[in-house]
Every structure is written in C-alpha cells, then in structure tokens.
Enzyme design. Structure first.
Site, short mmCIF file in Angstrom:
data_model
loop_
_atom_site.label_atom_id
_atom_site.label_comp_id
_atom_site.label_asym_id
_atom_site.label_seq_id
_atom_site.Cartn_x
_atom_site.Cartn_y
_atom_site.Cartn_z
N LYS A 121 1.07 -1.27 0.08
CA LYS A 121 -0.11 0.01 0.03
C LYS A 121 0.95 1.41 -0.02
O LYS A 121 2.09 1.25 0.10
CB LYS A 121 -1.22 -0.11 1.18
CG LYS A 121 -0.14 0.01 2.40
CD LYS A 121 -1.15 -0.26 3.77
CE LYS A 121 -0.51 -0.38 4.97
NZ LYS A 121 -1.08 -0.97 6.05
N TYR A 144 16.38 29.80 8.63
CA TYR A 144 15.36 30.67 9.16
C TYR A 144 15.16 30.51 10.53
O TYR A 144 15.40 29.54 11.14
CB TYR A 144 13.91 29.96 8.48
CG TYR A 144 13.58 30.32 7.12
CD1 TYR A 144 13.58 31.54 6.55
CD2 TYR A 144 13.45 29.16 6.15
CE1 TYR A 144 12.85 31.93 5.35
CE2 TYR A 144 13.20 29.51 4.88
CZ TYR A 144 13.03 30.81 4.48
OH TYR A 144 12.32 31.08 3.18
C1 LIG Z 1 -0.41 -1.90 6.82
C2 LIG Z 1 -0.95 -3.34 7.40
C3 LIG Z 1 0.00 -4.21 7.40
C4 LIG Z 1 1.41 -4.28 7.41
O1 LIG Z 1 2.06 -3.50 8.58
P1 LIG Z 1 3.55 -3.30 8.59
O2 LIG Z 1 3.58 -2.86 10.22
O3 LIG Z 1 3.94 -2.51 7.79
O4 LIG Z 1 4.24 -4.63 8.42
C5 LIG Z 1 -0.57 -5.56 7.66
N1 LIG Z 1 -1.84 -5.79 7.81
C6 LIG Z 1 -2.88 -4.53 8.07
C7 LIG Z 1 -4.23 -4.88 8.18
C8 LIG Z 1 -2.23 -3.38 7.71
O5 LIG Z 1 -3.24 -2.29 7.54
#
Ligand SMILES: *Cc1c(COP(=O)(O)O)cnc(C)c1O
Length: 352
Positions: A35, A248
């Site tokens: 994702k 800044y």
């Molecule tokens: C994002 C997500 C993962 C992956 O999590 P990580 O901590 O990046 O390994 C797994 N399961 C679900 C439901 C998620 O939303």
C-alpha cells in the site's frame, strides 16, 4: 544522475527481506503489503519483483492501488484490498480481480447486494478498535447460510512492536477462538512486527509491510536491508563563522567556525521539518548534523568532519545503508513508516 534528490530503490533488498521474513515462519505463506505506493518505493515495481520471487498474495489499502498492482503482477497472484469495498468501486473489484476484505457490517451488505461471486476475507477486530467486524458475529458469519465464500480470516495486532506487551497475548487468544469457527479456512494475524513474535502468531499467512523496506525494529541478530537510498546533491559549500546563525529563525548559532554544505532537499521532499537541528546526513562515511531549520527545498549540514568530500555536486545520504531509516525518523520524532511514505514526488525514484 539527477541533479535533485533521488531515491535509489533496491528491489533485490526488498526481495531478500521478504525471503528472510519467510524463513522466520517457514510453515506460513508470506504475503507482501504494498500500500501507499509500496511504502514510497513504487507499488508496481515492488510487486513485480516480489511476484517474480514467488510472492502470491499482495495487500493494498485502496482498490485503485490494487489495480496498479494487478497490472504489474498479471492474473495469478491474489490482491487483497485492506480498507474494504465501497459501492463506488465495486466494478473495479471484478475487472481487476481484486479480493475484498470485509471490515464492517455495511461493507458486508455492499458486497452481498452486488452479487459478486468471488472469494473474500473477513477481518475481525480483536482489540484495536480500528477496522474489523465484532468477534461475536463470527458464529453467524461462519454458517453455510451466510452464503459467503470465505478465503481468509484476518485480524490485526495493536502492539506487535512491543513484544512484551500483554495486549499481544490477549489478541492472540481472541483470534485463536475466532478461527475455530472457520475450520479449514486459512488465517492471518501478523504484520511485520508480528512476524517476530513466534510461530503462534504466524498462522497461515503473514502480512509484512515495513520490514520489506528495511524499517521497523527487528530483533537482535535479524538484519534487514534498506529498501532505498535517499540522497541529495550539495549545492553550496562555504564556511560559517563563530557566532553566525544558520537558516530561518536563526535557530542555530555556530559555536565555532564550521564548513557548511547546503543540499537540494527539504520538507517538500519529505525530510520532516521536525528533523531541524536533529537529523543528519552521511558524507564520505561521516555523520554530519543538520544545522538550522530544514526549509522547503534546502537543508544545511555541518560537514566540517567530512570536508574532503564536501564539494558542489557531491551527494549526501539521508536514508540508506549508512543513514539508518529508523534512526533518522527518530531524530524527527516520527517513525520510518512516515518518513518513507512521505517522500515527495520531486524525489526521483531510480531502479537498479
Ligand atoms: C499496513 C498493514 C499491514 C502491514 O503492517 P507493517 O507494520 O507495515 O508490517 C498489515 N496488516 C494490515 C491490516 C495493515 O493495515
């Protein structure tokens, strides 16, 4: 080489991390969470590399992301959409062959009304109070009368990154009771940190994300490789004099003469402004502190200790083998997750 900031993406490292995670739990299938554009590494490129290495199950958050991954991996792999179906994107599920994860009673209604004859996953909330069906509805959903083709049962851990947290065992127990309603149906609980908790947590399918990209906190002796190397070119090298200020707000007052290098990387590229006066870059193997405030397009470092390498055009590393992702994130008061998913569109991704 680009004249701006670049992220060299190490697909071979992502594949190596995926294999290493798989070896931790050899009795389980190891999926891949891609994702948020493969956590900033390029969802299509990462999915393609992992698919070629044998990964058969991918996870995205949105259906649109799933479509991108489908184009990259062809028809065979399973692609789950974590956020679940919406009435507006149902056609995308059928066209791209995406698998729904049902998280709410409303999503269940949407899916049933659509009459899509496809397997799905049921995700239950075992203690996070974020997204997931109530466990007490499992009995009814498990009956043949529910008319559902359930391919996986899932839940998500709230505290997997704290191995000693009591919540882990509580969620494990709740999930184990839940899966008993669904005999023979594969189950999935562990994210990256869950993969380190031991075989009880792995069930049939693990869902690592951050660890694929070299982030998170792996247990001692388990080495992950960086998913990318973020570098930016030096634009200017000059000497700042004692008592002069940098940037800044004049938040940095030089305690002594210092060689300063200003690079083409700023908060618009995803280097958090909160890393001002605390983050670092690595030049010639030397760790150089960020001095003054990070601005939109520019950041200044004290490169006194690396002066022999400091010249316009030299590239300073901010994330990679020399500049650890989680250490940099810690300096900014955030996590590796936020740092890599926040890399801006101006950072050119280079693939080996
Ligand atoms: C994002 C997500 C993962 C992956 O999590 P990580 O901590 O990046 O390994 C797994 N399961 C679900 C439901 C998620 O939303």
């Amino acid at each position: 080489m680009s004249s701006g900031p670049t992220a060299q993406v190490h697909l071979a490292n992502v594949v190596a991390n995926w294999r290493a995670l798989g070896a931790l739990n050899p009795g389980s299938e190891t999926g891949a969470v891609v994702k948020a554009g493969g956590y900033g590494h390029g969802a299509a490129q990462v999915a393609q590399a992992l698919s070629a290495a044998g990964c058969q199950t991918f996870f995205t958050a949105h259906a649109g992301e799933g479509v991108e991954v489908r184009r990259a991996v062809g028809n065979a792999p399973v692609i789950y959409v974590l956020n679940g179906p919406d009435a507006a994107d149902l056609n995308v599920y059928s066209e791209a062959g995406l698998r729904a994860i049902i998280n709410t009673p409303e999503q269940l209604d949407i899916w049933r009304n659509a009459n899509i004859d496809a397997p799905l996953a049921l995700k239950f909330d075992t203690g996070m109070n974020r997204l997931g069906l109530r466990p007490e509805t499992a009995g009814e959903l498990a009956t043949a009368g529910s008319g559902l083709d359930v391919a996986h049962i899932m839940s998500h851990l709230a505290c997997a990154d704290e191995p000693g947290h009591t919540k882990n065992a509580i969620q494990l127990k709740a999930f184990s009771e839940l899966v008993r309603h669904f005999p023979g149906i594969p189950a999935s609980l562990a994210n990256s940190a869950g993969c380190y908790l031991g075989g009880d947590y792995a069930f049939d399918l693990t869902r690592p994300g951050i660890a694929l990209y070299g982030g998170g906190h792996a247990p001692d002796g388990f080495e992950l490789k960086p998913g990318l190397t973020l570098t930016a070119p030096v634009l200017s090298v000059h000497t700042g004099r004692t008592a002069e200020t940098v940037g800044y707000g004049a938040t940095k007052i030089l305690a002594r003469d210092a060689i300063l290098a200003t690079v083409a990387l700023g908060y618009a590229d995803g280097l958090p402004r909160s890393a001002s006066n605390s983050g670092f870059g690595v030049l010639g193997g030397v760790r150089c502190p960020i001095v003054g405030r990070i601005s939109m397009d520019l950041t200044t470092l004290d490169v006194t200790g690396a002066s022999e390498w400091a010249k316009p055009g030299a590239r300073i590393e901010f994330i990679g083998a020399a500049a650890n992702l989680e250490e940099q994130a810690d300096c900014a008061g955030t996590l590796g997750y936020e740092l890599i998913t926040g890399l801006g569109s101006r950072v050119e991704r280079l693939y080996e």
